[in-house]
Design a protein around this motif. Structure first.
Motif, PDB file in Angstrom:
ATOM      1  N   LEU A  60      -8.580  23.283  -7.553  1.00 44.07           N
ATOM      2  CA  LEU A  60      -8.988  22.026  -6.924  1.00 44.07           C
ATOM      3  C   LEU A  60      -7.993  20.911  -7.248  1.00 44.07           C
ATOM      4  O   LEU A  60      -7.543  20.180  -6.352  1.00 44.07           O
ATOM      5  N   ILE A  61      -7.622  20.794  -8.498  1.00 44.15           N
ATOM      6  CA  ILE A  61      -6.673  19.746  -8.907  1.00 44.15           C
ATOM      7  C   ILE A  61      -5.313  19.948  -8.258  1.00 44.15           C
ATOM      8  O   ILE A  61      -4.706  19.004  -7.736  1.00 44.15           O
ATOM      9  N   LEU A  62      -4.845  21.178  -8.256  1.00 44.19           N
ATOM     10  CA  LEU A  62      -3.546  21.452  -7.617  1.00 44.19           C
ATOM     11  C   LEU A  62      -3.596  21.191  -6.115  1.00 44.19           C
ATOM     12  O   LEU A  62      -2.612  20.706  -5.532  1.00 44.19           O
ATOM     13  N   GLY A  63      -4.727  21.475  -5.470  1.00 43.30           N
ATOM     14  CA  GLY A  63      -4.875  21.193  -4.043  1.00 43.30           C
ATOM     15  C   GLY A  63      -4.799  19.701  -3.754  1.00 43.30           C
ATOM     16  O   GLY A  63      -4.206  19.271  -2.759  1.00 43.30           O
ATOM     17  N   ILE A  64      -5.393  18.911  -4.641  1.00 37.33           N
ATOM     18  CA  ILE A  64      -5.347  17.456  -4.472  1.00 37.33           C
ATOM     19  C   ILE A  64      -3.916  16.952  -4.609  1.00 37.33           C
ATOM     20  O   ILE A  64      -3.440  16.150  -3.801  1.00 37.33           O
ATOM     21  N   PHE A  65      -3.210  17.426  -5.637  1.00 30.85           N
ATOM     22  CA  PHE A  65      -1.807  17.038  -5.808  1.00 30.85           C
ATOM     23  C   PHE A  65      -0.965  17.451  -4.606  1.00 30.85           C
ATOM     24  O   PHE A  65      -0.117  16.698  -4.133  1.00 30.85           O
ATOM     25  N   GLU A  66      -1.196  18.655  -4.116  1.00 33.22           N
ATOM     26  CA  GLU A  66      -0.436  19.152  -2.972  1.00 33.22           C
ATOM     27  C   GLU A  66      -0.652  18.272  -1.746  1.00 33.22           C
ATOM     28  O   GLU A  66       0.303  17.883  -1.065  1.00 33.22           O
ATOM     29  N   ALA A  67      -1.898  17.912  -1.459  1.00 33.81           N
ATOM     30  CA  ALA A  67      -2.197  17.066  -0.302  1.00 33.81           C
ATOM     31  C   ALA A  67      -1.549  15.695  -0.454  1.00 33.81           C
ATOM     32  O   ALA A  67      -0.995  15.141   0.505  1.00 33.81           O
ATOM     33  N   SER A  68      -1.587  15.153  -1.671  1.00 33.30           N
ATOM     34  CA  SER A  68      -0.982  13.852  -1.921  1.00 33.30           C
ATOM     35  C   SER A  68       0.533  13.892  -1.718  1.00 33.30           C
ATOM     36  O   SER A  68       1.119  13.018  -1.082  1.00 33.30           O
ATOM     37  N   LEU A  69       1.166  14.920  -2.249  1.00 34.56           N
ATOM     38  CA  LEU A  69       2.618  15.049  -2.106  1.00 34.56           C
ATOM     39  C   LEU A  69       3.036  15.280  -0.653  1.00 34.56           C
ATOM     40  O   LEU A  69       4.067  14.754  -0.205  1.00 34.56           O
TER      41      LEU A  69
END
Length: 110
Positions: free
Chosen positions: A8-17
């Protein structure tokens, strides 16, 4: 940290980037940044204030809603407006509630 939380955390970072990368590419190509969305018209409490100011007397919420629809062309949610006006009454802000589901303006707000 469990795998679900990590994902979940990595998905959020990915979407932000990805969003940041799209913005950089747009700037490189000379595209203007999108305009921020602006609300059109008045907030519903201000529309109710305008209706009550013109009425010069207390109005039932049904009448206020009908007049907002007619004058502003906006369908306002009944419960939302009643809640907003009730909060204003409780704070002593511009509105009075002389009867159930009936609102008016404080004398100094007229």
């Amino acid at each position: 940290m469990n795998d679900e939380t990590k994902d979940l955390i990595l998905g959020i970072f990915e979407a932000s980037l990805e969003a940041q990368l799209r913005a950089v590419r747009r700037l490189r190509q000379g595209e203007p940044a999108p305009e921020p969305r602006r609300r059109k018209g008045l907030p519903q409490v201000d529309m109710a204030f305008d209706i009550l100011k013109k009425a010069h007397s207390p109005l039932h919420i049904s009448v206020i809603l009908d007049r907002i629809q007619t004058q502003f062309g906006v369908a306002v949610d009944r419960e939302s407006l009643v809640s907003s006006l009730t909060k204003k009454v409780a704070r002593g802000d511009r509105f009075l509630r002389p009867e159930k589901n009936t609102f008016s303006l404080k004398p100094e707000a007229r």
